[in-house]
Scaffold this motif. Sequence first.
Motif, mmCIF file in Angstrom:
data_model
loop_
_atom_site.group_PDB
_atom_site.id
_atom_site.type_symbol
_atom_site.label_atom_id
_atom_site.label_comp_id
_atom_site.label_asym_id
_atom_site.label_seq_id
_atom_site.Cartn_x
_atom_site.Cartn_y
_atom_site.Cartn_z
ATOM 1 N N PRO A 272 104.597 -31.915 54.983
ATOM 2 C CA PRO A 272 104.453 -30.625 55.656
ATOM 3 C C PRO A 272 103.034 -30.383 56.139
ATOM 4 N N GLU A 273 102.050 -31.049 55.533
ATOM 5 C CA GLU A 273 100.669 -30.853 55.954
ATOM 6 C C GLU A 273 100.345 -31.587 57.257
ATOM 7 N N TYR A 274 101.262 -32.420 57.741
ATOM 8 C CA TYR A 274 101.031 -33.126 59.006
ATOM 9 C C TYR A 274 102.309 -33.105 59.845
ATOM 10 N N PHE A 275 102.662 -31.967 60.342
ATOM 11 C CA PHE A 275 103.756 -31.749 61.284
ATOM 12 C C PHE A 275 105.094 -32.289 60.784
ATOM 13 N N TYR A 276 105.294 -32.357 59.479
ATOM 14 C CA TYR A 276 106.530 -32.828 58.872
ATOM 15 C C TYR A 276 106.895 -34.250 59.305
ATOM 16 N N PHE A 277 105.882 -35.094 59.441
ATOM 17 C CA PHE A 277 106.127 -36.504 59.720
ATOM 18 C C PHE A 277 106.658 -37.171 58.452
ATOM 19 N N PRO A 278 107.417 -38.265 58.573
ATOM 20 C CA PRO A 278 107.912 -38.972 57.389
ATOM 21 C C PRO A 278 106.752 -39.521 56.543
ATOM 22 N N ARG A 279 106.890 -39.408 55.247
ATOM 23 C CA ARG A 279 105.840 -39.810 54.314
ATOM 24 C C ARG A 279 105.747 -41.325 54.148
ATOM 25 N N PHE A 280 106.835 -42.058 54.386
ATOM 26 C CA PHE A 280 106.884 -43.484 54.065
ATOM 27 C C PHE A 280 105.760 -44.283 54.734
ATOM 28 N N MET A 281 105.576 -44.118 56.034
ATOM 29 C CA MET A 281 104.567 -44.924 56.727
ATOM 30 C C MET A 281 103.158 -44.582 56.261
ATOM 31 N N PHE A 282 102.896 -43.317 55.995
ATOM 32 C CA PHE A 282 101.576 -42.954 55.495
ATOM 33 C C PHE A 282 101.340 -43.560 54.110
ATOM 34 N N SER A 283 102.368 -43.548 53.263
ATOM 35 C CA SER A 283 102.223 -44.152 51.943
ATOM 36 C C SER A 283 102.055 -45.660 52.041
ATOM 37 N N LEU A 284 102.801 -46.288 52.937
ATOM 38 C CA LEU A 284 102.687 -47.734 53.121
ATOM 39 C C LEU A 284 101.306 -48.118 53.644
ATOM 40 N N PHE A 285 100.864 -47.453 54.699
ATOM 41 C CA PHE A 285 99.554 -47.774 55.266
ATOM 42 C C PHE A 285 98.433 -47.451 54.283
ATOM 43 N N GLY A 286 98.559 -46.333 53.577
ATOM 44 C CA GLY A 286 97.546 -45.989 52.581
ATOM 45 C C GLY A 286 97.499 -46.995 51.449
ATOM 46 N N GLY A 287 98.676 -47.432 50.980
ATOM 47 C CA GLY A 287 98.718 -48.427 49.919
ATOM 48 C C GLY A 287 98.138 -49.768 50.353
ATOM 49 N N LEU A 288 98.467 -50.197 51.573
ATOM 50 C CA LEU A 288 97.920 -51.464 52.064
ATOM 51 C C LEU A 288 96.406 -51.386 52.250
ATOM 52 N N THR A 289 95.914 -50.258 52.752
ATOM 53 C CA THR A 289 94.464 -50.148 52.937
ATOM 54 C C THR A 289 93.745 -50.034 51.602
ATOM 55 N N ARG A 290 94.373 -49.436 50.606
ATOM 56 C CA ARG A 290 93.765 -49.418 49.265
ATOM 57 C C ARG A 290 93.646 -50.835 48.716
ATOM 58 N N LEU A 291 94.638 -51.684 48.983
ATOM 59 C CA LEU A 291 94.551 -53.084 48.568
ATOM 60 C C LEU A 291 93.435 -53.827 49.294
ATOM 61 N N MET A 292 93.097 -53.362 50.484
ATOM 62 C CA MET A 292 92.032 -53.988 51.267
ATOM 63 C C MET A 292 90.653 -53.473 50.879
ATOM 64 N N GLY A 293 90.575 -52.538 49.969
ATOM 65 C CA GLY A 293 89.277 -52.058 49.522
ATOM 66 C C GLY A 293 89.063 -50.573 49.688
ATOM 67 N N GLY A 294 90.000 -49.869 50.245
ATOM 68 C CA GLY A 294 89.851 -48.429 50.399
ATOM 69 C C GLY A 294 90.430 -47.944 51.707
ATOM 70 N N VAL A 295 90.761 -46.665 51.741
ATOM 71 C CA VAL A 295 91.341 -46.082 52.946
ATOM 72 C C VAL A 295 90.201 -45.660 53.858
ATOM 73 N N THR A 296 89.834 -46.556 54.747
ATOM 74 C CA THR A 296 88.781 -46.290 55.731
ATOM 75 C C THR A 296 89.362 -46.445 57.127
ATOM 76 N N LEU A 297 88.618 -46.000 58.113
ATOM 77 C CA LEU A 297 89.077 -46.089 59.497
ATOM 78 C C LEU A 297 89.295 -47.542 59.903
ATOM 79 N N VAL A 298 88.374 -48.430 59.522
ATOM 80 C CA VAL A 298 88.502 -49.839 59.905
ATOM 81 C C VAL A 298 89.715 -50.468 59.230
ATOM 82 N N ASN A 299 89.955 -50.163 57.958
ATOM 83 C CA ASN A 299 91.110 -50.727 57.271
ATOM 84 C C ASN A 299 92.421 -50.201 57.846
ATOM 85 N N VAL A 300 92.469 -48.923 58.195
ATOM 86 C CA VAL A 300 93.678 -48.367 58.809
ATOM 87 C C VAL A 300 93.912 -49.014 60.173
#
Length: 196
Positions: A127-155
């Motif tokens: 709901p904090e981002y126009f009611y977009f589906p959470r799955f892709m944000f969780s997936l991308f956030g999880g993958l970028t955390r594995l890469m060292g952190g959620v940064t612009l370059v990692n995203v």
Amino acid sequence: MAVWDTLATSRRPTLLGSGLGLGIALTLWYGAFGYHVLQIGIWLLSILLVGLYVAQFPPAQPPWDPTRLRWRQELLHLELLALVFAPLYLYDLANIPFQINTDEIVITSMARRASGVRYPDLFGLMPEYFYFPRFMFSLFGGLTRLMGGVTLVNVRTVHAAFGVITILVAYGFFGRSGTPGWPWQERPFWDPTTPC
């Protein structure tokens, strides 16, 4: 071949029925009781069962027949596509594209927020981002955390990698559906004898 024929024809309806049944049951469960972590496993199992049904080869040609797959030629073309598009997508992601819009910053912060939740509702909305589906944000956030952190370059790296993967998957998909033969086989651009 008789064993393969029997095995392939006897399990097709079971695979499709099981996969679709699990998917329908999961949807009803989610609608009635909300989200539970076990639903991810059931969802993946239903996708796997329907995928196994779709991936069934004709009974006369088992999947390991090398004359049918031409796997070496297919791998060569996939490697060439990856070599062509990966540098275009992955080159200097810290500076290219130049940051003009704030969407990337917001997507990065939403990926950080969605991946920080211990058991996120992957089927839910944000709901904090126009009611977009959470799955892709969780997936991308999880993958970028594995890469060292959620940064612009990692995203940007994760987005670019998904772009290259999409090209490779589309190559295989469009070569197998709607047109005869494989993508590298010569076909006329337009055949007037083929119905639209």
